[in-house]
Design an enzyme around this catalytic site. Structure first.
Site, short mmCIF file in Angstrom:
data_model
loop_
_atom_site.label_atom_id
_atom_site.label_comp_id
_atom_site.label_asym_id
_atom_site.label_seq_id
_atom_site.Cartn_x
_atom_site.Cartn_y
_atom_site.Cartn_z
N GLY A 45 0.86 -1.18 0.00
CA GLY A 45 0.00 0.00 0.00
C GLY A 45 0.89 1.22 0.00
N ALA A 46 0.68 2.14 -0.93
CA ALA A 46 1.60 3.26 -1.09
C ALA A 46 1.80 4.04 0.20
CB ALA A 46 1.10 4.18 -2.19
N TYR A 118 -8.06 -7.63 -5.85
CA TYR A 118 -9.36 -7.96 -5.30
C TYR A 118 -9.64 -6.93 -4.19
CZ TYR A 118 -8.54 -12.20 -7.91
OH TYR A 118 -8.27 -13.08 -8.93
N ASP A 267 7.54 4.95 -3.28
CA ASP A 267 7.13 5.18 -1.89
C ASP A 267 8.34 5.41 -1.00
OD1 ASP A 267 4.55 4.64 -2.81
OD2 ASP A 267 4.72 2.52 -2.29
#
Length: 347
Positions: A45-46, A118, A267
């Site tokens: 996740g960034a 997803y 990131d």
């Protein structure tokens, strides 16, 4: 660290990062997703990547998001918290799942790379102004956001607009464009992202990304389109990065890196730049710290890497221009503080 409680204001931290994190499944061997028999579990996740790197670098950091009331949500909260990140403002959604994704082992830049997300209907995609602890979000010296969150749902986009409104006491807003065309359900993604970026104080954007999204060619064109942020960082891949601030433009080349996997580098760069910004270092040094954090991510298979110690990074950042341009970094370099001088060699 207690973030919320009756009559208690949130503790102020160096950085607050808000955004979705997902459980990532990495293949145990190369090949198509259809052919890979098993996967190893990780996180991705960034914004949480930035939070973890900053915490590992010694900063106080809070991650704010929502996850499902499920085992994957437990895994995310526990894993991110283990980096030293404050996760007490992460909400749990009993009705929506935690997002997950699978990816192949190959470089994301190749045509053979596959990613299967997803995340539709995930807990994080249901973040709104009403169900996020805004006091906890705003209790930081820096608030780090990205364009990914705005793309998840209209409620998320409204949340981003609220957080970027210029008001008294607003923290320094850091915004990484991170444009993901596949996430946007409407055609206004580029315009929404542009408006959010223009409302921020510090913006990170890739040169190739700016060309793909807005047709902007070259760093100067990007700055012309983003005149409002006091600091604009245009990342130019392996070439380096150009930073625009009120004094002008500063370009710093990237060191030579023996790349293991091109994931998580953007990131990590943001985390390194923010870390140096919090320390009020000169612009050149902020860029160099960003490059070093990116090099740490590039020399490991996953999104997150152990960053170099602050002393180690500071020694490398202090190199003269000739030595910096000879710097080559390969797997394991972050743990080689005692051999820092050996890393300065001709490629």
């Amino acid at each position: 660290m207690t973030v919320t409680g009756p009559g208690k204001a949130p503790d102020v931290v160096d950085v607050v990062a808000l955004g979705e994190s997902m459980v990532t499944f990495l293949p145990t061997r190369p090949g198509r997703l259809a052919d890979v028999p098993s996967f190893d579990r990780a996180i991705g996740g960034a914004e949480s990547n930035v939070a973890c790197v900053l915490a590992a670098a010694g900063h106080s950091v809070r991650w704010v998001s929502r996850v499902g009331a499920d085992g994957f949500g437990d895994h995310l909260v526990e894993t991110i918290g283990a980096y030293g990140v404050d996760v007490t403002a992460v909400g749990r959604d009993p009705e929506r799942p935690t997002g997950v994704y699978f990816r192949t082992a190959g470089d994301r830049a190749t045509d053979a790379h596959e990613v299967a997300y997803y995340r539709a209907g995930s807990a994080a995609s249901a973040m709104t102004v009403d169900n996020v602890d805004l006091a906890a979000v705003r209790a930081g010296r820096v608030l780090h956001l990205s364009g990914i969150t705005a793309a998840l749902a209209e409620g998320c986009a409204d949340l981003m607009r609220e957080l970027t409104v210029l008001r008294h006491g607003r923290p320094l807003v850091s915004f990484d464009v991170n444009h993901r065309p596949g996430l946007w359900r409407t055609a206004d993604g580029p315009q929404t992202t542009l408006e959010l970026a223009r409302a921020a104080d510090l913006v990170f954007v890739g040169e190739d990304e700016a060309q793909d999204v807005w047709g902007l060619v070259g760093p100067d064109a990007v700055r012309a389109a983003f005149p409002d942020p006091s600091v604009l960082v245009v990342k130019q891949g392996g070439q380096g990065a150009t930073v625009y601030d009120r004094t002008g433009a500063t370009f710093v080349p990237a060191p030579h890196v023996d790349v293991v996997a091109a994931v998580g580098a953007g990131d990590a760069f943001a985390a390194g730049f923010l870390s140096a910004t919090l320390r009020a270092l000169p612009v050149r040094d902020r860029i160099r710290h960003g490059h070093l954090m990116a090099a740490a991510a590039l020399t490991v298979p996953g999104d997150l890497a152990v960053p170099p110690s602050r002393d180690h990074a500071d020694r490398l950042v202090a190199l003269d221009d000739t030595a910096w341009e000879r710097l080559r970094l390969g797997p394991g370099w972050t743990a080689a503080a005692e051999r820092a001088d050996e890393e300065v060699r001709t490629p």
